[in-house]
Design a protein around this motif. Structure first.
Motif, PDB file in Angstrom:
ATOM      1  N   ALA A 104       4.497   8.180 -11.405  1.00  0.00           N
ATOM      2  CA  ALA A 104       3.338   7.448 -10.879  1.00  0.00           C
ATOM      3  C   ALA A 104       3.148   6.113 -11.612  1.00  0.00           C
ATOM      4  N   VAL A 105       3.384   6.134 -12.912  1.00  0.00           N
ATOM      5  CA  VAL A 105       3.262   4.883 -13.670  1.00  0.00           C
ATOM      6  C   VAL A 105       4.328   3.886 -13.191  1.00  0.00           C
TER       7      VAL A 105
ATOM      8  N   TYR B 252      -6.217  -2.981  -6.996  1.00  0.00           N
ATOM      9  CA  TYR B 252      -7.089  -3.068  -5.815  1.00  0.00           C
ATOM     10  C   TYR B 252      -8.384  -3.822  -6.129  1.00  0.00           C
TER      11      TYR B 252
ATOM     12  N   LEU C  85      -1.164  17.475 -11.379  1.00  0.00           N
ATOM     13  CA  LEU C  85      -2.150  18.286 -12.082  1.00  0.00           C
ATOM     14  C   LEU C  85      -2.504  19.586 -11.364  1.00  0.00           C
TER      15      LEU C  85
ATOM     16  N   VAL D 229       0.497   6.793  -5.639  1.00  0.00           N
ATOM     17  CA  VAL D 229      -0.017   7.159  -6.958  1.00  0.00           C
ATOM     18  C   VAL D 229      -1.091   8.259  -6.919  1.00  0.00           C
ATOM     19  N   PRO D 230      -2.144   8.139  -6.086  1.00  0.00           N
ATOM     20  CA  PRO D 230      -3.141   9.216  -6.104  1.00  0.00           C
ATOM     21  C   PRO D 230      -2.534  10.589  -5.788  1.00  0.00           C
TER      22      PRO D 230
ATOM     23  N   ASN E 150       0.822  -1.216   0.000  1.00  0.00           N
ATOM     24  CA  ASN E 150       0.000   0.000   0.000  1.00  0.00           C
ATOM     25  C   ASN E 150       0.849   1.257   0.000  1.00  0.00           C
TER      26      ASN E 150
ATOM     27  N   LEU F 203     -10.627   9.673  -8.871  1.00  0.00           N
ATOM     28  CA  LEU F 203      -9.543  10.496  -9.427  1.00  0.00           C
ATOM     29  C   LEU F 203      -9.473  10.363 -10.948  1.00  0.00           C
TER      30      LEU F 203
ATOM     31  N   TRP G 232     -11.985  12.556 -12.468  1.00  0.00           N
ATOM     32  CA  TRP G 232     -11.509  13.942 -12.341  1.00  0.00           C
ATOM     33  C   TRP G 232     -10.407  14.243 -13.368  1.00  0.00           C
TER      34      TRP G 232
ATOM     35  N   LEU H 118      -0.735  14.294 -20.788  1.00  0.00           N
ATOM     36  CA  LEU H 118      -0.833  14.250 -19.321  1.00  0.00           C
ATOM     37  C   LEU H 118      -2.054  13.447 -18.885  1.00  0.00           C
TER      38      LEU H 118
ATOM     39  N   GLN I  54      -3.962   1.188 -10.728  1.00  0.00           N
ATOM     40  CA  GLN I  54      -4.376   1.099  -9.321  1.00  0.00           C
ATOM     41  C   GLN I  54      -5.743   0.441  -9.178  1.00  0.00           C
TER      42      GLN I  54
ATOM     43  N   VAL J 117       3.762  12.309 -13.494  1.00  0.00           N
ATOM     44  CA  VAL J 117       2.893  11.269 -14.077  1.00  0.00           C
ATOM     45  C   VAL J 117       3.715  10.036 -14.431  1.00  0.00           C
TER      46      VAL J 117
ATOM     47  N   ALA K 145      -1.840   5.425 -14.972  1.00  0.00           N
ATOM     48  CA  ALA K 145      -1.405   5.148 -13.595  1.00  0.00           C
ATOM     49  C   ALA K 145      -2.600   4.802 -12.706  1.00  0.00           C
ATOM     50  N   LEU K 146      -3.703   5.504 -12.896  1.00  0.00           N
ATOM     51  CA  LEU K 146      -4.880   5.260 -12.047  1.00  0.00           C
ATOM     52  C   LEU K 146      -5.592   3.968 -12.414  1.00  0.00           C
TER      53      LEU K 146
ATOM     54  N   ILE L  20      -0.595  11.989  -8.730  1.00  0.00           N
ATOM     55  CA  ILE L  20      -1.434  12.505  -9.825  1.00  0.00           C
ATOM     56  C   ILE L  20      -2.030  13.868  -9.448  1.00  0.00           C
ATOM     57  N   VAL L  21      -2.532  13.972  -8.228  1.00  0.00           N
ATOM     58  CA  VAL L  21      -3.069  15.269  -7.790  1.00  0.00           C
ATOM     59  C   VAL L  21      -1.943  16.314  -7.785  1.00  0.00           C
TER      60      VAL L  21
ATOM     61  N   GLN M 161       5.107  18.417 -14.661  1.00  0.00           N
ATOM     62  CA  GLN M 161       3.906  17.597 -14.505  1.00  0.00           C
ATOM     63  C   GLN M 161       4.123  16.200 -15.090  1.00  0.00           C
ATOM     64  N   ALA M 162       4.710  16.163 -16.278  1.00  0.00           N
ATOM     65  CA  ALA M 162       4.928  14.877 -16.947  1.00  0.00           C
ATOM     66  C   ALA M 162       5.846  13.985 -16.112  1.00  0.00           C
TER      67      ALA M 162
ATOM     68  N   SER N   4       3.639   2.114  -9.848  1.00  0.00           N
ATOM     69  CA  SER N   4       2.693   0.993  -9.828  1.00  0.00           C
ATOM     70  C   SER N   4       3.421  -0.343  -9.902  1.00  0.00           C
TER      71      SER N   4
ATOM     72  N   TRP O  99       1.479   1.926  -3.619  1.00  0.00           N
ATOM     73  CA  TRP O  99       0.304   2.073  -4.482  1.00  0.00           C
ATOM     74  C   TRP O  99      -0.592   3.208  -4.004  1.00  0.00           C
ATOM     75  N   ILE O 100      -1.536   2.886  -3.127  1.00  0.00           N
ATOM     76  CA  ILE O 100      -2.442   3.971  -2.714  1.00  0.00           C
ATOM     77  C   ILE O 100      -1.678   5.028  -1.915  1.00  0.00           C
TER      78      ILE O 100
END
Lengths: 500, 77
Positions: A276-277, B74, A94, A86-87, A79, B36, B39, B59, B70, A273, B66-67, A90-91, A269-270, A280, A82-83
């Motif tokens: 994040a990939v 999960y 962006l 990644v979230p 976890n 997400l 969004w 982007l 996930q 992202v 990526a999402l 991404i936030v 930003q890229a 995973s 992952w959680i």
């Protein structure tokens, strides 16, 4: 468990170290100013930053500690990648990262002064500096323990060798050297850990046989509230995913700094992202071996021995050198980042802010290099002191972070999202949150509880995730209350929010 | 060993959380990246007037990938 290296192992290890050092020093030739040193001249590409983000986040403590935690507690530790990443990434990509990039700041505390005041900037900067300084010691110690376990080398020798190697290219090359060597290190780290995993799976009869042999509790990502691990779902969801992770990916100078050195807002930003990939996939290579070790070596006396045991038991001559290079890569990629970021905080938030506001670009470069050199010496001393602590390396790391991450996130979110937040509110909230987390830590400490005649405050071991939740909530509550009771900040400050 | 009001608060919250079914919690772990994702596909990334539409698209695709990973992880585990 101690094993020996063959000449081939030494050759591979030597090639890796020489390559990393060479790249770092070569990049250092073009460093002329403070901006070159601290932000890579704002010319860094997204693909390098993205890999650097991943490499920085996974240090030596993670390879040993996450593997060990997986050995003890199963998949739930995934976890964190992952959680728990990644979230927030991404936030961050962006919303927050382009905002900070466009502001042109070098440090997150610098933004906090623009938005609030110098008190908030200094309080957060000092906390980050203390954290990074301690964390450098933790990382060096982690490497030393592993190398000592594996190869019978002295811990002091390991600490000194690693610190000097990383220090050399970080002092010369700054952030650019850090990012580009991180890229090499990310590749080596993934290859080395993947090698351990693949050999382990072969030993167990393949991925399907491996998965079938695991107990259901070892495969569970979501654990109940009364679990005997540090990872109940409440802590993972509310502490990790909602507080520690955003605090880390949006507010950790060592992480955010490399995106501030990107060529453009889009590149920054890229990078997030792309990171994040990659994130995973990371648990496969660092959690997977811990689970393999459970099946192959169920009787280990310490969970932190899981990875070293796999290396000693599975890897043939030659591959041990590659794994050791991978481990060193993970370690070095984190140590170099924290060295560079800690020196950035000291140079910008202390030296330029309080000592020499008129310092030119060349002076800042000189200060950056000097502070980095001092930090190298400090981290060596810190590692040697921490060697006496009888606690899991990963837990030390997480506990240190949890003390101020929650309060720091409350301040950062209020600054970027709420125009009514004031400097006094932010300062009171941050300090109140800090007192809360330290107080909780003490009220959960066996010696303190025994002395006071109280039962420990939390019912799980190592409740670092819960510290962050309460720290965030108390900080947020105080921040809102005091902000509403104090005079509104002028428009030039309140305009510095993400929301227009 | 005695307790304080802090212990009582903690025990109350802990007991309340223990009544939430784990299966429901599992869905929450899927729902976070799912929300997400929606969004990401809808949010105004291109507020920068100089932003190339191709960059915005890239982007969105990367973030969505990526999402989705996930959600799959999960959802399956």
């Amino acid at each position: 468990m101690s094993t020996t290296l063959t000449p081939l192992d030494f050759v591979l290890l030597g090639l890796y170290l020489a390559g990393t050092l060479g790249v770092g020093l070569w990049i250092g030739r073009s460093i002329r100013t403070g901006e070159d040193f601290f932000l890579g001249g704002r010319k860094l590409p997204w693909w390098a930053i993205g890999m650097s983000l991943v490499a920085t986040d996974i240090g030596g403590p993670d390879i040993i500690g996450v593997g060990g935690a997986a050995y003890d507690h199963g998949m739930a530790v995934a976890n964190f990648e992952w959680i728990g990443c990644v979230p927030a990434m991404i936030v961050g990509a962006l919303v927050f990262i382009p905002f900070f990039w466009r502001m042109g700041v070098a440090t997150i505390p610098e933004y906090l002064e623009k938005r609030f005041d110098v008190r908030v900037r200094t309080a957060l900067s000092i906390c980050w500096q203390i954290f990074m300084a301690c964390n450098l010691g933790v990382m060096l110690l982690a490497s030393a323990r592993m190398m000592s376990e594996l190869f019978g080398w002295g811990e002091t020798t390991c600490i000194l060798t690693t610190a000097v190697l990383v220090g050399a290219y970080t002092i010369v090359g700054g952030l650019a050297a850090v990012v580009y060597t991180d890229m090499i290190q990310c590749t080596v780290m993934i290859a080395g850990c993947l090698g351990v995993l693949v050999l382990g799976l072969v030993e167990l009869g393949g991925p399907t046989a491996f998965w079938e042999q695991l107990e259901p509790s070892q495969k569970a990502l979501v654990l109940p509230v009364d679990t005997d691990t540090p990872f109940p779902w409440t802590g993972i969801l509310f502490g990790l995913a909602m507080i520690l992770s955003p605090a880390y990916w949006i507010g950790n100078q060592a992480i955010v700094q490399r995106s501030l050195g990107a060529k453009s807002a889009f590149q920054a930003q890229a990078a997030y992202v792309w990171g994040a990939v990659l994130k995973s996939l990371i648990p496969v290579i660092i959690v997977g071996p811990g689970l393999v070790a459970v099946l192959l070596y169920p009787e280990l006396d310490q969970a932190d021995h899981a990875f070293p045991q796999l290396v000693a038991g599975l890897l043939p001559a030659g591959l041990r050198g590659i794994f050791l290079a991978a481990f060193l890569a993970a370690l070095m990629s984190s140590v170099d980042s924290y060295l560079n970021s800690a020196s950035t905080l000291v140079a910008h938030d202390i030296y330029r802010r309080f000592v020499a506001p008129e310092a030119d670009a060349v002076a800042m470069l000189r200060v950056g290099r000097s502070v980095t050199a001092i930090l190298v010496i400090w981290s060596i001393a810190c590692a040697m002191v921490m060697a006496r602590l009888d606690e899991g390396i990963y837990t030390i790391f997480q506990t240190l972070m949890s003390f101020f991450q929650g309060p720091a996130l409350a301040v950062l979110l209020a600054g970027t999202l709420w125009k009514r937040a004031t400097g006094t509110g932010a300062l009171v909230g941050f300090l109140g949150g800090l007192v809360t987390t330290v107080g909780q830590f003490l009220l959960n400490n066996d010696a303190v509880c025994s002395w006071l005649g109280l039962r420990p405050l939390f019912q799980i071991d190592e409740p670092f995730l819960y510290y962050s939740i309460w720290g965030f909530l108390v900080a947020g509550g105080l921040l809102v209350t005091v902000s509403l009771l104090t005079r509104r900040e002028p428009d030039e400050k309140t305009s510095l929010t993400v929301l227009r | 060993m005695t307790s304080t009001f802090l212990h009582d608060i903690g025990d109350t919250i802990r007991n309340a959380m223990a009544t939430v079914p784990l299966s429901l919690v599992g869905w929450a772990f899927v729902a976070i990246p799912l929300v997400l994702l929606v969004w990401v596909l809808k949010c105004p990334i291109g507020d920068d007037e100089n932003r190339d539409p191709k960059q915005v698209r890239l982007l969105r695709i990367g973030a969505a990938l990526a999402l989705v990973l996930q959600i799959v992880i999960y959802g399956l585990l």
